[in-house]
Design an enzyme around this catalytic site. Structure first.
Site, short mmCIF file in Angstrom:
data_model
loop_
_atom_site.label_atom_id
_atom_site.label_comp_id
_atom_site.label_asym_id
_atom_site.label_seq_id
_atom_site.Cartn_x
_atom_site.Cartn_y
_atom_site.Cartn_z
N ARG A 71 0.83 -1.21 0.00
CA ARG A 71 0.00 0.00 0.00
C ARG A 71 0.86 1.26 0.00
O ARG A 71 0.58 2.23 -0.70
CB ARG A 71 -0.93 -0.01 1.21
CG ARG A 71 -1.93 1.13 1.21
CD ARG A 71 -2.83 1.10 2.43
NE ARG A 71 -3.78 2.21 2.39
CZ ARG A 71 -4.19 2.88 3.45
NH1 ARG A 71 -3.71 2.57 4.65
NH2 ARG A 71 -5.05 3.86 3.33
N HIS A 75 0.76 4.26 -2.81
CA HIS A 75 0.50 5.65 -2.44
C HIS A 75 1.67 6.55 -2.80
O HIS A 75 1.48 7.71 -3.19
CB HIS A 75 0.21 5.74 -0.94
CG HIS A 75 -1.19 5.39 -0.56
ND1 HIS A 75 -1.95 6.14 0.31
CD2 HIS A 75 -1.99 4.35 -0.94
CE1 HIS A 75 -3.16 5.58 0.45
NE2 HIS A 75 -3.19 4.50 -0.30
N ASP A 83 9.22 7.78 -6.07
CA ASP A 83 10.42 8.53 -5.71
C ASP A 83 10.63 8.64 -4.20
O ASP A 83 11.43 9.46 -3.74
CB ASP A 83 10.36 9.93 -6.32
CG ASP A 83 9.18 10.76 -5.81
OD1 ASP A 83 8.36 10.23 -5.03
OD2 ASP A 83 9.07 11.94 -6.21
N ASN A 103 -2.95 9.32 4.08
CA ASN A 103 -1.74 8.55 4.41
C ASN A 103 -1.54 8.33 5.91
O ASN A 103 -0.60 7.64 6.31
CB ASN A 103 -0.51 9.25 3.84
CG ASN A 103 -0.45 9.17 2.32
OD1 ASN A 103 -0.97 8.24 1.72
ND2 ASN A 103 0.18 10.16 1.70
N HIS A 203 -5.90 -5.96 -2.76
CA HIS A 203 -6.76 -6.04 -1.57
C HIS A 203 -6.93 -7.46 -1.07
O HIS A 203 -7.65 -7.68 -0.10
CB HIS A 203 -8.13 -5.44 -1.87
CG HIS A 203 -8.13 -3.96 -2.02
ND1 HIS A 203 -9.27 -3.23 -2.27
CD2 HIS A 203 -7.12 -3.05 -1.97
CE1 HIS A 203 -8.96 -1.95 -2.36
NE2 HIS A 203 -7.67 -1.81 -2.19
N THR A 204 -6.27 -8.40 -1.69
CA THR A 204 -6.32 -9.79 -1.20
C THR A 204 -5.52 -9.95 0.09
O THR A 204 -5.66 -10.97 0.78
CB THR A 204 -5.81 -10.76 -2.28
OG1 THR A 204 -6.14 -12.10 -1.90
CG2 THR A 204 -4.31 -10.66 -2.47
N ASP A 256 -9.79 -9.23 2.93
CA ASP A 256 -10.17 -10.59 2.54
C ASP A 256 -10.36 -11.40 3.83
O ASP A 256 -9.39 -11.78 4.47
CB ASP A 256 -9.06 -11.20 1.67
CG ASP A 256 -9.23 -12.69 1.44
OD1 ASP A 256 -10.27 -13.26 1.85
OD2 ASP A 256 -8.32 -13.30 0.83
#
Length: 341
Positions: A71, A75, A83, A103, A203-204, A256
């Protein structure tokens, strides 16, 4: 009974790419920077070994590290490119990306695994390896550790010199977006509908905070408080889990609920079982542009892995800094030249 027990102990990952120029004919991709798999072969030959050992230790200690790092990588890449600008800490003259509202829920373990790898690398080959390359490599290694596909990570990124919280909101997808909005967002970043669906498969693993999905539980609409598309047992379990989410914003649930720590295609299978957590998850099954892909990945894990491999390789090039556009930071949370006034 097993389902109810699982749902009552839920702990879910909100996730969501190459720079584009927009014209009347649509987005046009800029040339990709030149990165190579063996970039550190001579200057830091133990780079991959050090990263691999660091993430192995961290994942063994904190099993949420893989999802959190994946994640974090997404983001970071979405805002100003891959970077490591998301790793920068705020100071009294600059509110950095990591302190933007979307965040604030990022995993501390994800930041920590990059910090630990950087510390070891600075002792081994000081001033050579960028934080952005560490994050890209660590993400791949962690995905593979929890059962996901291995994909190539090309190296040679530099770390960005800008990190501003105000850039974040417009450059991340939201969990309550309509499908039209989601597709428009990803296309603006140079990603196709198929790539968007494959990326959603992240998202698993991981978890999402209750505030991201309680609209489906308590105030779906004026006549129906709970989204009828959500499985009733899942809704019941989530209502218990998130009962006090306003008082305790840290409350969360697995994305999940069946295999939360394993990178597999269960996320797509869950969508067909009405076990999708987020509004954006559920929308993938309902829209005719995305439903066939959900059905394909639900029945063919290799097809999902192949698609995920390709889109992660593509994502890792998004907005990469090279040459005079970046630097190799000495510390991942601080620019080499800090502006203090």
């Amino acid at each position: 009974m097993a389902m109810a027990a699982t749902l009552s102990t839920l702990l879910v990952l909100c996730i969501a790419f190459p720079l584009t120029l927009t014209s009347a004919a649509g987005p046009a991709q800029l040339p990709l920077p030149v990165l190579t798999e063996d970039y550190y072969a001579k200057t830091c030959p133990d780079f991959q070994k050090i990263v691999r050992e660091t993430v192995t230790d961290k994942q063994s200690e904190k099993p949420v590290t893989a999802a959190g790092t994946l994640r974090l990588f997404f983001h970071d890449c979405m805002v100003t490119g891959c970077d490591a600008s998301l790793l920068i800490s705020s100071n009294h003259v600059n509110k950095a990306e990591r302190d933007a509202d979307p965040n604030l829920s990022l995993s501390g373990d994800a930041f920590d695994v990059v910090r630990k790898a950087k510390t070891t690398l600075e002792l081994t080959c000081p001033g050579v390896v960028s934080c952005s390359d560490i994050l890209a490599e660590a993400t791949r290694d962690l995905v593979t550790m929890v059962g996901g596909p291995f994909y190539k990570v090309k190296l040679g990124r530099l770390d960005g010199r800008v990190s501003k919280a105000e850039l974040v909101d417009a450059n991340l997808p939201r969990t309550n977006q309509t499908m039209d909005e989601m597709i428009k967002f990803f296309e603006s970043k140079g990603f196709t509908v198929q790539e968007m669906v494959a990326l959603s498969g992240a998202h698993t693993i991981g978890f999402s905070h209750c505030k991201e999905f309680t609209g489906r539980l308590f105030n779906y609409n004026k006549t129906t408080p709970t989204d009828p598309d959500m499985h009733p047992k899942l809704a019941e379990g989530l209502k218990r889990t998130c009962a006090n989410f306003i008082q305790d914003p840290s409350m969360s649930a697995f994305n999940d609920p069946i295999t939360p720590g394993k990178f597999d295609n269960m996320y797509y299978q869950n969508l067909k079982r009405r076990l999708g957590l987020l509004t954006s998850d559920n929308a993938l099954l309902k829209d005719p542009r995305t439903k066939p892909l959900v059905e394909l990945y639900a029945t063919n894990q290799q097809a999902f892995f192949d698609a995920f491999t390709k889109v992660m390789e593509k994502l890792s090039f998004y907005g990469v800094k090279t040459g005079k556009d970046g630097e190799v930071r000495r510390r991942c949370d601080t620019f080499n030249d800090v502006i203090t006034s």
